[in-house]
Design a protein around this motif. Structure first.
Motif, mmCIF file in Angstrom:
data_model
loop_
_atom_site.group_PDB
_atom_site.id
_atom_site.type_symbol
_atom_site.label_atom_id
_atom_site.label_comp_id
_atom_site.label_asym_id
_atom_site.label_seq_id
_atom_site.Cartn_x
_atom_site.Cartn_y
_atom_site.Cartn_z
ATOM 1 N N PHE B 74 0.841 -1.194 0.000
ATOM 2 C CA PHE B 74 0.000 0.000 0.000
ATOM 3 C C PHE B 74 0.874 1.242 0.000
ATOM 4 C CE2 PHE B 74 -2.640 -3.131 2.265
ATOM 5 C CZ PHE B 74 -3.799 -3.078 1.492
ATOM 6 N N LYS B 75 0.443 2.219 -0.767
ATOM 7 C CA LYS B 75 1.122 3.518 -0.709
ATOM 8 C C LYS B 75 0.298 4.440 0.182
ATOM 9 C CE LYS B 75 4.140 4.054 -4.508
ATOM 10 N NZ LYS B 75 4.224 3.420 -5.798
ATOM 11 N N VAL B 76 0.900 4.856 1.257
ATOM 12 C CA VAL B 76 0.196 5.709 2.203
ATOM 13 C C VAL B 76 0.827 7.098 2.186
ATOM 14 C CG1 VAL B 76 -0.338 6.089 4.621
ATOM 15 C CG2 VAL B 76 -0.435 3.785 3.675
ATOM 16 N N VAL B 77 0.019 8.104 2.001
ATOM 17 C CA VAL B 77 0.526 9.476 1.977
ATOM 18 C C VAL B 77 0.199 10.151 3.300
ATOM 19 C CG1 VAL B 77 0.466 11.682 0.758
ATOM 20 C CG2 VAL B 77 0.113 9.564 -0.498
ATOM 21 N N VAL B 78 1.200 10.761 3.895
ATOM 22 C CA VAL B 78 0.988 11.494 5.144
ATOM 23 C C VAL B 78 0.902 12.977 4.801
ATOM 24 C CG1 VAL B 78 1.861 11.911 7.467
ATOM 25 C CG2 VAL B 78 2.366 9.755 6.331
ATOM 26 N N LEU B 79 -0.194 13.600 5.164
ATOM 27 C CA LEU B 79 -0.412 15.005 4.814
ATOM 28 C C LEU B 79 -0.621 15.851 6.063
ATOM 29 C CD1 LEU B 79 -2.920 14.388 1.891
ATOM 30 C CD2 LEU B 79 -0.595 15.248 1.617
ATOM 31 N N GLY B 80 -0.375 17.128 5.933
ATOM 32 C CA GLY B 80 -0.565 18.037 7.059
ATOM 33 C C GLY B 80 0.409 19.189 6.973
ATOM 34 N N PHE B 109 14.035 3.180 3.242
ATOM 35 C CA PHE B 109 13.785 3.948 4.458
ATOM 36 C C PHE B 109 12.296 4.090 4.754
ATOM 37 C CE2 PHE B 109 12.979 7.994 6.614
ATOM 38 C CZ PHE B 109 13.744 7.830 7.745
ATOM 39 N N TYR B 110 11.503 4.348 3.739
ATOM 40 C CA TYR B 110 10.086 4.639 3.959
ATOM 41 C C TYR B 110 9.197 3.396 3.828
ATOM 42 C CZ TYR B 110 11.592 9.492 3.505
ATOM 43 O OH TYR B 110 12.214 10.695 3.683
ATOM 44 N N ARG B 111 9.814 2.234 3.807
ATOM 45 C CA ARG B 111 9.020 1.011 3.684
ATOM 46 C C ARG B 111 8.972 0.276 4.999
ATOM 47 N NH1 ARG B 111 8.342 -1.050 -1.469
ATOM 48 N NH2 ARG B 111 8.453 -3.198 -0.796
ATOM 49 N N LYS B 112 7.841 -0.339 5.235
ATOM 50 C CA LYS B 112 7.732 -1.098 6.467
ATOM 51 C C LYS B 112 6.680 -2.174 6.288
ATOM 52 C CE LYS B 112 7.344 -1.163 11.204
ATOM 53 N NZ LYS B 112 8.229 -0.842 12.286
ATOM 54 N N ILE B 125 5.518 4.479 2.809
ATOM 55 C CA ILE B 125 5.019 5.749 3.327
ATOM 56 C C ILE B 125 5.547 6.889 2.469
ATOM 57 C CG2 ILE B 125 4.835 7.219 5.362
ATOM 58 C CD1 ILE B 125 3.811 4.452 5.903
ATOM 59 N N LEU B 126 4.659 7.751 2.081
ATOM 60 C CA LEU B 126 5.092 8.953 1.378
ATOM 61 C C LEU B 126 4.811 10.138 2.286
ATOM 62 C CD1 LEU B 126 5.976 10.731 -0.828
ATOM 63 C CD2 LEU B 126 3.876 10.289 -2.051
ATOM 64 N N ASP B 127 5.873 10.581 2.906
ATOM 65 C CA ASP B 127 5.742 11.702 3.833
ATOM 66 C C ASP B 127 6.672 12.787 3.337
ATOM 67 O OD1 ASP B 127 5.916 13.529 5.840
ATOM 68 O OD2 ASP B 127 6.163 12.066 7.444
ATOM 69 N N THR B 128 6.110 13.851 2.842
ATOM 70 C CA THR B 128 6.943 14.893 2.244
ATOM 71 C C THR B 128 7.209 16.003 3.247
ATOM 72 O OG1 THR B 128 4.977 15.913 1.374
ATOM 73 C CG2 THR B 128 6.156 14.427 -0.076
ATOM 74 N N ALA B 129 7.317 15.642 4.505
ATOM 75 C CA ALA B 129 7.602 16.622 5.546
ATOM 76 C C ALA B 129 8.790 17.481 5.142
ATOM 77 C CB ALA B 129 7.907 15.906 6.855
#
Lengths: 871, 251
Positions: B74-80, B109-112, B125-129
């Motif tokens: 799954f590709k999960v995008v973290v937004l905020g 790094f972003y896989r789990k 995880i796609l977290d573009t912090a």
């Protein structure tokens, strides 16, 4: 009073009425420089110059209201003080550029012949420096070209491959020597010689191989060459560089050799007494190389590749020696050395010359104080650093030859420059973190985090006393945590804050790469003001002691201080910081260290940047044409170049510290240039969306879409990933993507869209970036994201359980990571494009103001094609 | 908790929801020991469970054996907004406690890999912090995502305000109303600085009809639960759309 000082003083007086702060600051600096070099300042002079600088600094740095009349009064007092001191035995004779070597010797008006054999042993030091610096052989340029597409390798057709290599070297040198001897009877002997040498060499190799057509492969090779040596004086007089013209086949050999030691020094002939010898040298060289490759098949061209490289270097150096009865009592020197190389792919355009206005960002790094503690080698020396590795390994090849600027000063005895081995950052980061730590031998007392740093008036401060303060320790190596490798201490992993600061000043113990990492990342654990105050304290404390270790330490500390000042950002430069630095400058003057005062003040001035205004950057003199231009009026390459021109200009303004701050605080105040850059990115993206969406017919929209697609290709070719992604994000954005496009249009995006695939931590993008030839503008987003995660994922302090329960030891591994990321930015910042401003295009861009916002683009998109929502 | 409990209709969405609700009481009870409020809420029948959920360490995707090749990804995008602690949340999730250094430039790094309700799967995880300012890139990220974790900080009303339009944006880009979204209030360790009340978060989640949680990336509270829940939400949305499709074909 020295002539130079008088001129500088008069100039400052005139400039005062202009009310231009930068001009006043610069002229006051020039005055300080003149006084420090030509006047033996007494107490009164020092006091008066400090008074002048104080007033100027208050007016121009701190923007206080200072009456110009007060400065004028102070200047008059300074003038008076100066008029009472004798000028330094100065060597300001008319230095007219002379083509021929000249001997003019005067003893109180009487002409006397002096031996021309001026080479003497001590000069070897300058020569040694020159040979280290300048006489590097530029390696043969051998670019790798992409393979020509191999059509069917049949035997019928005739394939011809041609490879051409050209190399041209041009070296010029001008050497000027002057000697002043004071004879015991009060007479002076002056000798002056000027000599110039010009050498040129060109060579050309052509290899043509033919095969096919049923014949065996044939390879032919041609070589031509030409050498020219142009010297302006006779052979017997050219002993400076031991020229042996007819014995050495390589005319450049003379530049690469150290001096010959066959001299009866002119000192031998001289009468005992005082003498001074000045030697100045100016040397330039330019090597251009061009390689091209052609392939023909059956007389039809299959492909052509070409690349060129130009290496240039320029050296200016000056050395003054004072002798008393043949014994060298003092040697001083200074100079600059610049080196740059430009690699270009593609056939060079006609008229393309190296003296086109180029804006290469030049990094110079100064190191004062020798690594060696031996007293006879006490000098200030210059050194460059090229410790870039990481992200973009492919840059290294270019990097090594690119821009270097070196400033050096030396004194007392000799100078040499060593290009140290910097260690390998990649290796350093790849090591297993779980490896054992080597714990400190001594534990420092915990330091309470102090309140807000404040300015310190160093002029008013009394002597520095030792308060069991790490900052005042000669060496802190026992207080640091290292990684243990094979039982030995390897790189620094952490330590108390002050120990990390001091370690950066221990040039002989810390690797240069540590110093660099420290300078790039110190803001994560100490403010610039606090750091400067600590360094000043250390400098003053070390200067009090007379032993050579302390003196070396003071100089090393000063060189770190200069680097810190060199890299201050606009945000750092607040009133407190300026107060601390300027008051330290005054103190240096009082202490008689005018050279250091001058250097530091100049550095501070250089950091006071003119405010940057985006609108005026975009401003053009052209007026809007009667029929407004559309993008179709411009070539795609033209649009891409100008986008790149803007991007590069904005990118070069970003300081590494801004990125570091952003990842931790996201403060627009601290990172103004970064904010400008990202805003520009969004502007371009929305402008492109608007351009496409505002066309009235689908056909026009498709034309615009394909036009931008072409622009994107050019941007990628130019390694401008910033605008490349801005345009891509526009073309792939949902308001555009949801419309119906013909197959050519929708397929055209496919090859690009994978670049922004975020999987595997932007693997595609990182790979592309690594293989992109510089100059390059990266997509800063990935850098920011990396920094953000390094910050979030790595603790600031070393875990207490690893370091015997101590809770205040900083985790330097985190800083190594930050350094690795930021360094790739610094490295890229050293490159710039050679693009000329195109007013027409900039006018058309109109600052990208003509854009719909997000909601409007959606509205327009829905207007073109009604929304159909799936439930 | 009763006022936010879903009705019968919602329970029907997930047959096991009732069972989960029972388990949930037990687990939150234990966690509530060090919190001023229980951090898990029932809403719309979607319950959070820590039960049946385990962490398998950082995945080394390319080196996985045959057993994992069929694993769902799954590709999960973290937004905020910036500063809500997104990166801390992601780091906390993707990292194991044994590693001291976190290098975001390495490929996995972003896989789990996590196991949710007995089913292992891989989250990318796609977290573009750090890149929130690059607003024009957001479309691209949303397009690539399958599930969305929308984060605000309970200590900042502004960040809560910022995300209010986020669902509309996601729905618009995805072109579909049924998008798996999870609303997360971070920094619940800083309850003394709280600016956004829990019921405000709940109200927004109700409006979005999506699950909601409060967590603390700093203290590693509810972090894994959060990511497990978005997996469930993705499963749920996927199943529902499949069902509706098969319904259509039957008709």
């Amino acid at each position: 009073m020295g002539k130079g000082a008088a001129v500088a003083l008069r100039y400052l007086q005139q400039v005062l009425s202009s009310n231009s702060d930068p001009l006043i600051l610069q002229s006051s600096s020039a005055l300080l420089a003149e006084i420090s070099s030509s006047v033996d300042s007494n107490y009164l002079v020092k006091e008066k110059i400090v008074k002048v600088l104080q007033l100027v600094d208050q007016k121009c740095f701190q923007k206080r209201h200072i009456n110009v009349a007060d400065i004028k009064i102070a200047l008059d007092q300074l003038q008076e003080a100066l008029s009472q001191v004798p000028e330094k035995s100065d060597a300001d004779t008319q230095q007219k550029p002379d083509n021929a070597e000249k001997y003019s010797v005067t003893i109180s008006g009487n002409e006397v012949e002096v031996s021309d054999n001026a080479q003497n042993e001590e000069e070897e030091n300058l020569d040694k420096l020159l040979s280290t610096l300048n006489l590097r052989q530029v390696p043969a340029f051998s670019p790798t070209f992409p393979e020509f597409e191999n059509e069917s390798d049949d035997d019928v057709g005739i394939t011809k491959e041609e490879k051409e290599e050209q190399r041209a070297e041009k070296h010029g040198q001008k050497l000027c020597e002057e000697e002043v001897q004071k004879l015991p009877d009060g007479r002076e002997v002056r000798t002056k010689k000027t000599k110039t040498v010009n050498v040129q060499q060109t060579s050309k190799h052509i290899t043509i191989s033919t095969r096919g057509g049923g014949c065996p492969a044939v390879s032919r090779r041609f070589t031509t060459g030409d050498r020219k040596v142009d010297e302006d004086n006779d052979e017997e007089h050219t002993d400076y560089f031991s020229l042996h013209r007819f014995q050495r086949p390589d005319p450049f050999e003379r530049f690469r050799l150290k001096s010959k030691e066959d001299d009866e020094s002119c000192m031998d002939v001289a009468v005992p007494g005082e003498s001074m010898k000045t030697k100045s040298i100016e040397r330039t060289s330019e090597i251009s190389q061009f390689v091209s490759q052609k392939k023909e098949k059956n007389g039809r061209s299959v492909g052509e590749n070409a690349a060129s490289k130009v290496d240039t270097s320029k050296l200016l150096a000056r050395q003054t020696e004072s002798f008393r009865d043949k014994t060298l009592v003092d040697r001083k020197g200074e100079g600059t050395y610049e080196e740059s190389s430009i690699v270009k792919r593609g056939t060079p355009e006609v008229g393309d010359s190296t003296d086109a206005p180029r804006k290469h960002v030049v990094e110079y790094i100064q190191t004062f104080g020798g690594a060696d503690d031996s007293p006879e080698l006490e000098y200030l020396r210059g050194s460059t650093i090229s410790s870039y590795i990481t992200l973009n390994d492919s840059l290294r090849f270019h990097e090594e030859q690119f821009c270097k600027k070196l400033q050096f000063e030396f004194s007392t005895s000799g100078a040499s420059t060593s290009f140290a081995d910097f260690g390998n950052l990649i290796e350093l980061l790849e090591v297993n973190d779980l490896g054992p730590l080597k714990l400190p031998i001594k534990w420092a007392a915990e330091q309470p985090d102090k309140a807000e740093p404040k300015a310190i008036d160093w002029q008013a401060r009394a002597a520095i006393t030792y308060h069991n303060d790490l900052i005042c320790n000669l060496s802190v190596i026992d207080y640091l945590v290292y990684r243990e490798r094979n039982g030995n201490a390897s790189e620094v992993r952490g330590g108390p804050r002050d120990a990390l600061i001091v370690f950066a000043t221990q040039g002989n113990r810390a690797s240069l790469i540590y110093q660099e990492a420290f300078l790039v990342t110190y803001r994560t654990f100490i403010s610039s003001l606090d750091l400067i105050n600590k360094l000043v304290k250390r400098f003053l404390y070390m200067s009090m002691a007379r032993d050579s270790n302390s003196q070396t330490s003071a100089r090393n500390t000063f060189s770190v201080l200069v680097r810190v000042v060199d890299e201050l950002t606009v945000f750092d430069l607040d009133e407190d910081l300026i107060l601390s630095v300027t008051s330290f400058v005054y103190r240096l003057i009082h202490d008689g260290n005018l050279t250091f005062a001058r250097i530091l003040r100049q550095r501070l001035l250089d950091r006071i940047a003119e405010p940057f205004n985006l609108s005026s950057f975009f401003e053009t003199k052209l007026s809007v044409p009667r029929r407004p231009h559309t993008i179709l009026d411009f070539r795609s390459s033209q649009l891409a170049s100008q986008l790149t021109f803007i991007d590069a200009s904005l990118f070069h303004r970003i300081e590494p510290a801004e990125l570091l701050w952003w990842a931790q605080e996201q403060s627009e105040v601290k990172s103004p240039n970064l904010v400008l850059f990202t805003e520009h990115f969004n502007n371009v993206s929305f402008w492109v969306r608007t351009q496409v969406l505002m066309q009235n017919t689908q056909k026009e929209r498709e034309r615009y879409f394909m036009k931008f697609n072409k622009v994107m290709r050019h941007l990628r070719k130019m390694s401008n990933f910033n605008s490349y992604l801005a345009v891509l994000s526009a073309l792939a954005s949902s308001p555009l993507a949801r419309l119906e496009w013909n197959k050519t249009v929708s397929d055209s995006l496919k090859e690009h869209i994978s670049v922004m695939d975020t999987s595997q931590s932007y693997k595609n993008y990182r790979t592309l970036l690594q293989s992109a030839p510089p100059p390059c503008v990266p997509y800063v987003g990935v850098v920011l994201q990396d920094l953000t995660f390094v910050h979030a994922g790595n603790p600031d302090k070393l875990q207490a359980k690893l370091v015997e329960g101590k809770t205040d030891l900083l985790n330097f591994l985190k800083r190594w990571h930050q350094y690795a990321i930021l360094d790739s930015i610094r490295k890229l910042k050293k490159w710039n494009y050679d693009i000329k401003r195109d007013e027409k295009v900039l006018l058309f861009f109109d600052q990208f103001q003509n854009q719909l916002n997000e909601e409007e683009t959606w509205a327009r998109s829905h207007q073109i094609k009604a929304p159909q929502r799936k439930k | 908790m009763s006022e936010i409990d879903g009705g019968e209709h919602d329970l029907a969405r997930k047959p096991l929801a009732g069972l989960f609700a029972l388990c949930e009481v037990v687990t939150t009870g234990a966690e509530a020991g060090f919190m001023d409020k229980p951090l898990i809420f029932l809403f719309s029948g979607n319950a959070f469970v820590t039960f049946g959920f385990s962490l398998m360490g950082r995945s080394k995707a390319p080196k996985l054996g045959v057993a994992y090749t069929n694993m769902r990804e799954f590709k999960v995008v973290v937004l905020g907004s910036g500063g809500v602690g997104k990166s801390a949340l992601t780091v906390q999730f993707v990292s194991s406690t044994f590693i001291e250094k976190y290098d975001p430039t390495i490929e996995d790094f972003y896989r789990k890999e996590i196991e949710v309700d007995g089913q292992p799967c891989v989250l990318e995880i796609l977290d573009t912090a750090g890149t929130e300012q690059f607003s024009s890139m957001r479309d691209l990220y949303i397009k690539n995502g399958q599930g969305f974790v929308v984060v605000y900080s309970i200590t900042s009303q502004q960040t809560f305000h910022d995300i209010k339009t986020m669902r509309d944006q996601i729905v618009r880009v995805k072109g579909s109303e049924s998008v798996p979204i999870l609303l997360v209030g971070n920094k619940c360790d800083l309850s003394h600085q709280r600016q956004v009340r829990t019921d405000e978060g709940l109200a927004l989640a109700e409006y979005w009809s999506c699950p909601f949680t409060e967590c603390s990336a700093k203290n590693n509270q509810n972090v894994n639960v959060t990511f497990a829940e978005i997996v469930r939400e993705m499963n749920y949305v996927q199943n529902r759309s499949r069902q509706s499709k098969s319904c259509c074909t039957l008709m």
